[in-house]
Design a protein around this motif. Structure first.
Motif, mmCIF file in Angstrom:
data_model
loop_
_atom_site.group_PDB
_atom_site.id
_atom_site.type_symbol
_atom_site.label_atom_id
_atom_site.label_comp_id
_atom_site.label_asym_id
_atom_site.label_seq_id
_atom_site.Cartn_x
_atom_site.Cartn_y
_atom_site.Cartn_z
ATOM 1 N N GLU A 106 0.979 -1.008 -0.212
ATOM 2 C CA GLU A 106 0.682 0.108 0.106
ATOM 3 C C GLU A 106 0.920 1.235 0.083
ATOM 4 N N SER A 107 0.554 2.136 -0.458
ATOM 5 C CA SER A 107 1.278 3.452 -0.863
ATOM 6 C C SER A 107 1.380 4.406 0.849
ATOM 7 N N PRO A 108 1.559 4.820 1.117
ATOM 8 C CA PRO A 108 2.157 5.825 2.157
ATOM 9 C C PRO A 108 0.590 6.213 2.212
ATOM 10 N N GLN A 109 0.462 6.977 1.477
ATOM 11 C CA GLN A 109 -0.708 7.891 1.390
ATOM 12 C C GLN A 109 -1.671 7.009 1.754
ATOM 13 N N LEU A 110 -2.051 5.077 1.360
ATOM 14 C CA LEU A 110 -2.939 4.795 1.246
ATOM 15 C C LEU A 110 -3.206 3.753 2.747
ATOM 16 N N VAL A 111 -2.216 3.455 3.390
ATOM 17 C CA VAL A 111 -1.756 3.521 4.980
ATOM 18 C C VAL A 111 -2.400 4.535 5.863
ATOM 19 N N LYS A 112 -2.086 5.947 5.070
ATOM 20 C CA LYS A 112 -2.849 6.599 6.219
ATOM 21 C C LYS A 112 -4.418 6.591 5.889
ATOM 22 N N ASP A 113 -4.550 6.367 4.930
ATOM 23 C CA ASP A 113 -6.366 6.485 4.877
ATOM 24 C C ASP A 113 -6.858 4.846 5.300
ATOM 25 N N ARG A 114 -6.183 3.821 5.494
ATOM 26 C CA ARG A 114 -6.351 3.123 6.395
ATOM 27 C C ARG A 114 -6.878 3.320 7.517
ATOM 28 N N ILE A 115 -5.499 4.093 8.595
ATOM 29 C CA ILE A 115 -5.649 3.714 9.315
ATOM 30 C C ILE A 115 -6.973 5.412 9.786
ATOM 31 N N SER A 116 -7.001 6.193 8.977
ATOM 32 C CA SER A 116 -8.680 6.556 8.782
ATOM 33 C C SER A 116 -9.584 6.085 8.817
ATOM 34 N N LEU A 117 -9.673 5.607 7.880
ATOM 35 C CA LEU A 117 -11.191 4.498 8.247
ATOM 36 C C LEU A 117 -10.817 3.117 9.335
ATOM 37 N N LEU A 118 -10.585 2.437 9.446
ATOM 38 C CA LEU A 118 -9.987 2.292 10.869
ATOM 39 C C LEU A 118 -11.156 3.178 12.534
ATOM 40 N N SER A 119 -10.415 3.843 11.760
ATOM 41 C CA SER A 119 -10.690 5.000 13.023
ATOM 42 C C SER A 119 -12.228 5.203 12.694
ATOM 43 N N PHE A 120 -11.718 5.844 11.443
ATOM 44 C CA PHE A 120 -14.201 5.763 11.452
ATOM 45 C C PHE A 120 -14.961 4.894 12.085
ATOM 46 N N GLY A 121 -14.373 3.780 11.260
ATOM 47 C CA GLY A 121 -15.067 2.682 11.320
ATOM 48 C C GLY A 121 -15.527 1.958 13.153
ATOM 49 N N SER A 160 -6.138 -8.884 6.366
ATOM 50 C CA SER A 160 -5.427 -10.097 5.551
ATOM 51 C C SER A 160 -6.218 -8.656 4.138
ATOM 52 N N THR A 161 -7.352 -7.557 3.790
ATOM 53 C CA THR A 161 -7.446 -8.189 2.471
ATOM 54 C C THR A 161 -7.612 -6.100 2.824
ATOM 55 N N HIS A 162 -7.137 -5.711 0.765
ATOM 56 C CA HIS A 162 -6.148 -5.055 0.880
ATOM 57 C C HIS A 162 -7.665 -3.603 0.841
ATOM 58 N N VAL A 163 -6.927 -1.999 1.169
ATOM 59 C CA VAL A 163 -7.778 -1.414 1.540
ATOM 60 C C VAL A 163 -8.742 -1.417 0.238
ATOM 61 N N CYS A 164 -8.904 -1.238 -0.523
ATOM 62 C CA CYS A 164 -9.040 -0.986 -1.779
ATOM 63 C C CYS A 164 -10.015 -1.933 -2.050
ATOM 64 N N LEU A 165 -9.973 -3.046 -1.093
ATOM 65 C CA LEU A 165 -10.982 -3.750 -1.919
ATOM 66 C C LEU A 165 -12.156 -4.283 -0.294
ATOM 67 N N TRP A 166 -11.884 -3.288 0.607
ATOM 68 C CA TRP A 166 -13.287 -3.254 1.821
ATOM 69 C C TRP A 166 -14.074 -2.227 0.987
ATOM 70 N N THR A 167 -15.714 -3.460 2.154
ATOM 71 C CA THR A 167 -17.226 -3.049 1.218
ATOM 72 C C THR A 167 -16.988 -1.435 1.826
ATOM 73 N N GLY A 168 -17.336 -0.760 -0.073
ATOM 74 C CA GLY A 168 -17.852 0.234 -0.002
ATOM 75 C C GLY A 168 -16.362 1.511 -0.422
ATOM 76 N N VAL A 169 -15.716 0.403 -0.323
ATOM 77 C CA VAL A 169 -14.115 1.821 -0.755
ATOM 78 C C VAL A 169 -14.000 1.284 -1.890
ATOM 79 N N PRO A 185 -15.085 12.934 12.811
ATOM 80 C CA PRO A 185 -14.550 14.012 11.884
ATOM 81 C C PRO A 185 -13.435 13.126 11.470
ATOM 82 N N VAL A 186 -12.577 12.377 11.049
ATOM 83 C CA VAL A 186 -11.597 11.724 11.219
ATOM 84 C C VAL A 186 -11.322 11.027 10.002
ATOM 85 N N LEU A 187 -12.678 11.197 9.563
ATOM 86 C CA LEU A 187 -13.062 11.127 7.691
ATOM 87 C C LEU A 187 -12.465 12.271 6.845
#
Ligand SMILES: *[C@@H]1O[C@H](CO)[C@@H](O)[C@H](O)[C@H]1NC(C)=O
Ligand SMILES: *[C@@H]1O[C@H](CO)[C@@H](O)[C@H](O)[C@H]1NC(C)=O
Ligand SMILES: *[C@@H]1O[C@H](CO)[C@@H](O)[C@H](O)[C@H]1NC(C)=O
Ligand SMILES: *[C@@H]1O[C@H](CO)[C@@H](O)[C@H](O)[C@H]1NC(C)=O
Ligand SMILES: *[C@@H]1O[C@H](CO)[C@@H](O)[C@H](O)[C@H]1NC(C)=O
Ligand SMILES: *[C@@H]1O[C@H](CO)[C@@H](O)[C@H](O)[C@H]1NC(C)=O
Ligand SMILES: *[C@@H]1O[C@H](CO)[C@@H](O)[C@H](O)[C@H]1NC(C)=O
Ligand SMILES: *[C@@H]1O[C@H](CO)[C@@H](O)[C@H](O)[C@H]1NC(C)=O
Ligand SMILES: *[C@@H]1O[C@H](CO)[C@@H](O)[C@H](O)[C@H]1NC(C)=O
Ligand SMILES: *[C@@H]1O[C@H](CO)[C@@H](O)[C@H](O)[C@H]1NC(C)=O
Ligand SMILES: *[C@@H]1O[C@H](CO)[C@@H](O)[C@H](O)[C@H]1NC(C)=O
Length: 449
Positions: A25-40, A58-67, A92-94
């Motif tokens: 995952e790109s560095p930005q995507l790692v950040k996005d993953r953390i933000s999504l988990l925090s939103f979740g 396991s799953t790549h963040v781009c394959l998560w439901t709704g993402v 607000p982390v979105l």
């Protein structure tokens, strides 16, 4: 990857999946993953297990439901969790998903406030938070979203005034704005120096908005739907504003406190302002304080007209025969006004009419037998008038007629036995007339009389 169907392309899809899953995952995507988990973590109930794929292992963040991500899988660009019955609050982390173009959380059970931080998602083009339980004010910061095309905050519990920047500050790309069915107060804050030139849909119905329709709305010349129904708007009908909207299809102004021109005596200027809106299909002006005669120019409106609602006003005089030019009309509601004179024969020229409501006026004379020529007529409500004479025999020809409401008139004669033959009535109300005789067995199944 629901879009990868079995086909000659499935091999390609497989390769893409492998690249995505195995790729770093790109560095930005790692950040996005953390933000999504925090939103979740703000989602307290996920009854359909929609977010099971949202785990860090396991799953790549781009394959998560709704993402969804951009083509290079470098950024999350869409978050669409609509209609998943999610309960919780919007973190607000979105705002850290800085490449987000689409945020759709509609049709869930999100509570609390709309985070002001969403106003920092500068690239956002679509924001849909409708059909949730969101309260509090609309944050002014949403006015920073200069790329926004689609904004839907309808069917929530939002209160307070609509922040002015939402209607003004650079939101020139906005095409769809729906703030309907909330508890918003104050005026429609569109100042003279602002314009929403791309706006095509403006839905503000069922709020507590006051004041006049702002003059600056006339710069929204692309408007197709204008729905301001069920507010507390005042002033003359906005003829100078709608005159500039040749693309209007639906104009809903019912249940406000609008008046007509010239000291609430003249409806002609308003109808005249609509004659060039050739796409107009529905006009709703019911439940205002409109006084005046129905101007004959009503017949010069768009031939595409399907529905006209003028009920619950103070309209007087007679029904202009010229209205019959609207040959595609299916619904005409003039109930609960002060109309007098006879029912014009010409109504029968509107062959597509399905529902006609003229009740609770002072219409007199006989019921025109020619109404039986309106072959699609399913509902005819002439109750609470001063109609005399018989129920026309010709009504036996109205094979679609289901509801015939004639109560509280001065009709006489006998109930035509023919009514029971061709017609398949569900409701026939002839009560409080001077009709004699017994109910023919053919119509005995219906109520009333
Ligand atoms: C979101 O961004 C802010 C500011 O850049 C940072 O302080 C915060 O840690 C970030 N939160 C997450 C969950 O990434
Ligand atoms: C993590 O995601 C995988 C893939 O969707 C799923 O099979 C698994 O049950 C998830 N684990 C948890 C703890 O949710
Ligand atoms: C418009 O938005 C910008 C930020 O994009 C802000 O600095 C400015 O104060 C806003 N102006 C108004 C009138 O709200
Ligand atoms: C208005 O919103 C409420 C929930 O706040 C909903 O129950 C109702 O059905 C909505 N009304 C319409 C006409 O959609
Ligand atoms: C309608 O269009 C005609 C011809 O373009 C124009 O003369 C007239 O002023 C227009 N009427 C209104 C109400 O805009
Ligand atoms: C309206 O009526 C005209 C003339 O009868 C017809 O040509 C046209 O297709 C109708 N329009 C619609 C939308 O039904
Ligand atoms: C017609 O107007 C009457 C009186 O306002 C109202 O009760 C009725 O629901 C209206 N019907 C339609 C279909 O608009
Ligand atoms: C009949 O119309 C009057 C206004 O003209 C209104 O006050 C009254 O409520 C209406 N009655 C019914 C039964 O709709
Ligand atoms: C209808 O009412 C008006 C007053 O509003 C009156 O001048 C006119 O004579 C009435 N017409 C009929 C046919 O009762
Ligand atoms: C009603 O329809 C019949 C047959 O279609 C026609 O002969 C008659 O002229 C029509 N009546 C009116 C008043 O238009
Ligand atoms: C019913 O319609 C037919 C055909 O248009 C006509 O001949 C007949 O007279 C009508 N019946 C009545 C009772 O008007």
């Amino acid at each position: 990857m629901g879009s990868c169907k079995f086909s000659t392309f499935s091999f390609l899809c497989l390769i893409i999946i492998l690249i995505v899953v195995s790729g770093e995952e790109s560095p930005q995507l790692v950040k996005d993953r953390i933000s999504l988990l925090s939103f979740g973590s703000g989602i307290v109930l996920d009854p359909e297990g929609a977010l099971e794929s949202w785990n860090s292992s396991s799953t790549h963040v781009c394959l998560w439901t709704g993402v969804k991500c951009d083509d290079a899988s470098d950024h999350v660009t869409q978050l669409d969790l609509s209609g998943l019955s999610l309960h919780g609050w919007i973190s607000p982390v979105l705002a850290n998903l800085s490449s987000l173009l689409v945020l759709d959380l509609s049709r869930n059970f999100f509570e609390g406030h709309i985070p002001a931080e969403l106003g920092y998602l500068f690239r956002l083009r679509q924001l849909s938070l409708s059909w949730n339980l969101l309260g509090g004010n609309i944050p002014e910061e949403l006015g920073f979203l200069h790329q926004l095309v689609y904004l839907d905050l309808g069917n929530n519990r939002l209160a307070g005034d609509i922040p002015a920047p939402l209607f003004c500050n650079g939101s020139s790309s906005l095409e769809y704005m729906d703030l309907s069915n909330n508890s918003l107060t104050g005026k429609i804050p569109l100042k003279n120096e602002c314009e929403l030139s791309a706006l095509r849909f403006l839905l503000l119905w069922s709020n507590r908005l006051v004041g006049r329709v702002p003059r600056a709305l006339s710069k929204s010349t692309n408007l197709k739907w204008l729905d301001l129904e069920s507010n507390m708007l005042t002033g003359e009908l906005p003829s100078e504003i709608v005159r500039k909207m040749p693309k209007l299809q639906f104009l809903y102004l019912s249940y406000n406190d609008f008046v007509s021109h010239d000291g609430n005596t003249n409806l002609e200027p308003f109808f005249a302002s609509l004659v060039n809106s050739s796409d107009l299909q529905e006009l709703e002006l019911a439940g205002n304080n409109l006084r005046g005669e129905i101007p004959p120019i009503i017949g010069d409106l768009s031939v595409n007209f399907l529905q006209i609602h003028l009920d619950e006003n103070l309209l007087y005089g007679s029904i202009p025969p010229h209205i019959s030019n609207l040959v595609n009309l299916t619904l005409l509601n003039l109930s609960s006004n002060l109309l007098n004179g006879t029912i014009p024969l010409e109504l029968c020229l509107m062959e597509k009419l399905e529902r006609v409501y003229l009740s609770n006026n002072s219409l007199s004379g006989e019921i025109p037998a020619a109404l039986a020529n309106i072959s699609h007529l399913g509902l005819l409500d002439l109750s609470k008038n001063k109609l005399t004479g018989p129920v026309p025999d010709s009504f036996a020809n109205l094979s679609q007629l289901r509801r015939l409401l004639l109560h509280e008139n001065q009709l006489s004669g006998t109930i035509p036995p023919s009514l029971g033959q061709g017609v398949n009535l569900e409701i026939l109300d002839l009560s409080r007339n001077e009709i004699s005789g017994i109910i023919p067995s053919e119509v005995a199944g219906t109520q009333g009389a």
